[in-house]
Write an enzyme that holds these catalytic residues in place. Structure first.
Site, mmCIF file in Angstrom:
data_model
loop_
_atom_site.group_PDB
_atom_site.id
_atom_site.type_symbol
_atom_site.label_atom_id
_atom_site.label_comp_id
_atom_site.label_asym_id
_atom_site.label_seq_id
_atom_site.Cartn_x
_atom_site.Cartn_y
_atom_site.Cartn_z
ATOM 1 N N GLU A 1 0.474 5.251 0.585
ATOM 2 C CA GLU A 1 -0.433 6.294 1.070
ATOM 3 C C GLU A 1 0.027 7.670 0.605
ATOM 4 O O GLU A 1 1.127 7.837 0.068
ATOM 5 C CB GLU A 1 -0.532 6.208 2.601
ATOM 6 N N ASN A 2 -0.843 8.642 0.808
ATOM 7 C CA ASN A 2 -0.572 10.003 0.351
ATOM 8 C C ASN A 2 -1.170 10.973 1.347
ATOM 9 O O ASN A 2 -2.209 10.687 1.953
ATOM 10 C CB ASN A 2 -1.192 10.204 -1.041
ATOM 11 N N GLU B 1 -3.144 -4.380 -3.033
ATOM 12 C CA GLU B 1 -3.665 -5.253 -4.091
ATOM 13 C C GLU B 1 -3.713 -4.530 -5.423
ATOM 14 O O GLU B 1 -3.372 -5.084 -6.469
ATOM 15 C CB GLU B 1 -5.072 -5.741 -3.727
ATOM 16 N N TYR C 1 -5.325 11.822 1.453
ATOM 17 C CA TYR C 1 -5.620 10.413 1.732
ATOM 18 C C TYR C 1 -6.199 9.606 0.565
ATOM 19 O O TYR C 1 -5.733 8.507 0.286
ATOM 20 C CB TYR C 1 -6.559 10.289 2.935
ATOM 21 N N ASN D 1 0.835 -1.208 0.000
ATOM 22 C CA ASN D 1 0.000 0.000 0.000
ATOM 23 C C ASN D 1 0.870 1.257 0.000
ATOM 24 O O ASN D 1 1.924 1.314 0.646
ATOM 25 C CB ASN D 1 -1.016 0.001 1.149
ATOM 26 N N CYS E 1 -10.592 -2.886 -4.509
ATOM 27 C CA CYS E 1 -9.580 -3.856 -4.943
ATOM 28 C C CYS E 1 -10.233 -5.116 -5.491
ATOM 29 O O CYS E 1 -9.744 -5.707 -6.463
ATOM 30 C CB CYS E 1 -8.636 -4.201 -3.794
ATOM 31 N N CYS F 1 -10.377 -4.605 0.061
ATOM 32 C CA CYS F 1 -11.515 -3.679 0.070
ATOM 33 C C CYS F 1 -12.331 -3.847 -1.220
ATOM 34 O O CYS F 1 -11.889 -4.509 -2.171
ATOM 35 C CB CYS F 1 -11.017 -2.240 0.202
ATOM 36 N N CYS G 1 -4.195 0.841 -2.276
ATOM 37 C CA CYS G 1 -3.998 -0.405 -1.529
ATOM 38 C C CYS G 1 -2.920 -1.271 -2.185
ATOM 39 O O CYS G 1 -2.615 -1.119 -3.377
ATOM 40 C CB CYS G 1 -5.297 -1.210 -1.497
HETATM 41 N N1 THU Z 1 -5.217 -1.453 2.662
HETATM 42 C C1 THU Z 1 -4.676 -2.250 1.716
HETATM 43 O O1 THU Z 1 -3.593 -1.977 1.183
HETATM 44 N N2 THU Z 1 -5.336 -3.378 1.377
HETATM 45 C C2 THU Z 1 -6.489 -3.808 1.969
HETATM 46 O O2 THU Z 1 -6.976 -4.877 1.613
HETATM 47 C C3 THU Z 1 -7.129 -2.997 2.993
HETATM 48 C C4 THU Z 1 -6.483 -1.698 3.309
HETATM 49 C C5 THU Z 1 -4.473 -0.261 3.055
HETATM 50 C C6 THU Z 1 -5.083 1.057 2.650
HETATM 51 C C7 THU Z 1 -4.469 1.985 3.668
HETATM 52 O O3 THU Z 1 -3.185 2.365 3.215
HETATM 53 C C8 THU Z 1 -4.294 1.115 4.904
HETATM 54 O O4 THU Z 1 -4.359 -0.226 4.445
HETATM 55 C C9 THU Z 1 -5.340 1.359 5.987
HETATM 56 O O5 THU Z 1 -6.612 1.224 5.476
#
Ligand code: THU
Length: 157
Positions: free
Chosen positions: A63-64, A74, A67, A61, A115, A112, A72
Site C-alpha cells: 500500500e501507499n 496478485e 492510496y 499487497n 488483478c 479484484c 494488490c
Molecule cells: N487486495 C489484494 O491484495 N488482493 C485482492 O485480491 C483484494 C484486495 C489488497 C488491496 C489493499 O491493499 C487491501 O487488500 C484492501 O483492499
C-alpha cells in the site's frame, strides 16, 4: 432475443484434499500475507505463483499513502514473476488473506478486476489455463483458469 448464461466451474475443497504441490503453493501464499505492507487497510493478502520452470514466486499487497499507488498481492506477484522469468509460463496461482484482526479469512477472497485482467495477460501468453486457488481458513476454491474468473474479458484489439 435469447436468454443465455455464463457458468463458472469451480471445486470447493479442503486443504487436506489438495495435491502436495497445491498445498505447498497455499502454504507459500499464506506465508506471503506476513510480508504484506498494508498500514492503511490492515488487510493482508499473499499470492504464490507456480511457473513451468519449477520456480515459485510470491507477492503481497503493497500500500501507499497515496492510496491508488498501492498494488494488490496478485499483481505484485505476477509482475515480479514475469519480470524475473520472462520465458516461463504461469501454471497455478494461490491467493490467501488475513483480515484486520490478523486471522485468515474464513471464506476465500477473490482477486479484484484489475488483478484478473493482469493475470489474464499471462494466461494468454502461457497459452494454457492458469489454475487459481482461492484460500480460506477452512474452505478453498479451485478454479480451472483465470479466464473463468473474468467472463467477457478484453483480450485483444
Ligand atoms: N487486495 C489484494 O491484495 N488482493 C485482492 O485480491 C483484494 C484486495 C489488497 C488491496 C489493499 O491493499 C487491501 O487488500 C484492501 O483492499
Amino acid at each position: 432475443m435469447k436468454d443465455t448464461e455464463v457458468i463458472i466451474p469451480f471445486k470447493i475443497a479442503a486443504y487436506d484434499e489438495l495435491s502436495d504441490t497445491d498445498r505447498q503453493l497455499v502454504d507459500l501464499a499464506r506465508q506471503a500475507t506476513h510480508r504484506s505492507y498494508s498500514p492503511y487497510s490492515h488487510f493482508r493478502v499473499g499470492a504464490a505463483i507456480l511457473l513451468d520452470n519449477g520456480e515459485i514466486v510470491t507477492g503481497a499487497n503493497q500500500e501507499n499513502v497515496a492510496y491508488p499507488s498501492g498494488t494488490c498481492a496478485e499483481r505484485t506477484a505476477c509482475f515480479y514473476a514475469h519480470a524475473t522469468y520472462p520465458q516461463a509460463k504461469f501454471v497455478t496461482i494461490a491467493i490467501a488473506a488475513r483480515d484486520t484482526d490478523g486471522n485468515e479469512v474464513t471464506e476465500p477472497i477473490a482477486p479484484c478486476g484489475a488483478c484478473r485482467q493482469a493475470l489474464l495477460e499471462y494466461e494468454t501468453l502461457a497459452g494454457n489455463p492458469v489454475r487459481v486457488i482461492l484460500t480460506g481458513a477452512t474452505t478453498l476454491y479451485l478454479l480451472p483458469s483465470v479466464r473463468s474468473l473474468l467472463p467477457f474479458a478484453f483480450t485483444e484489439f
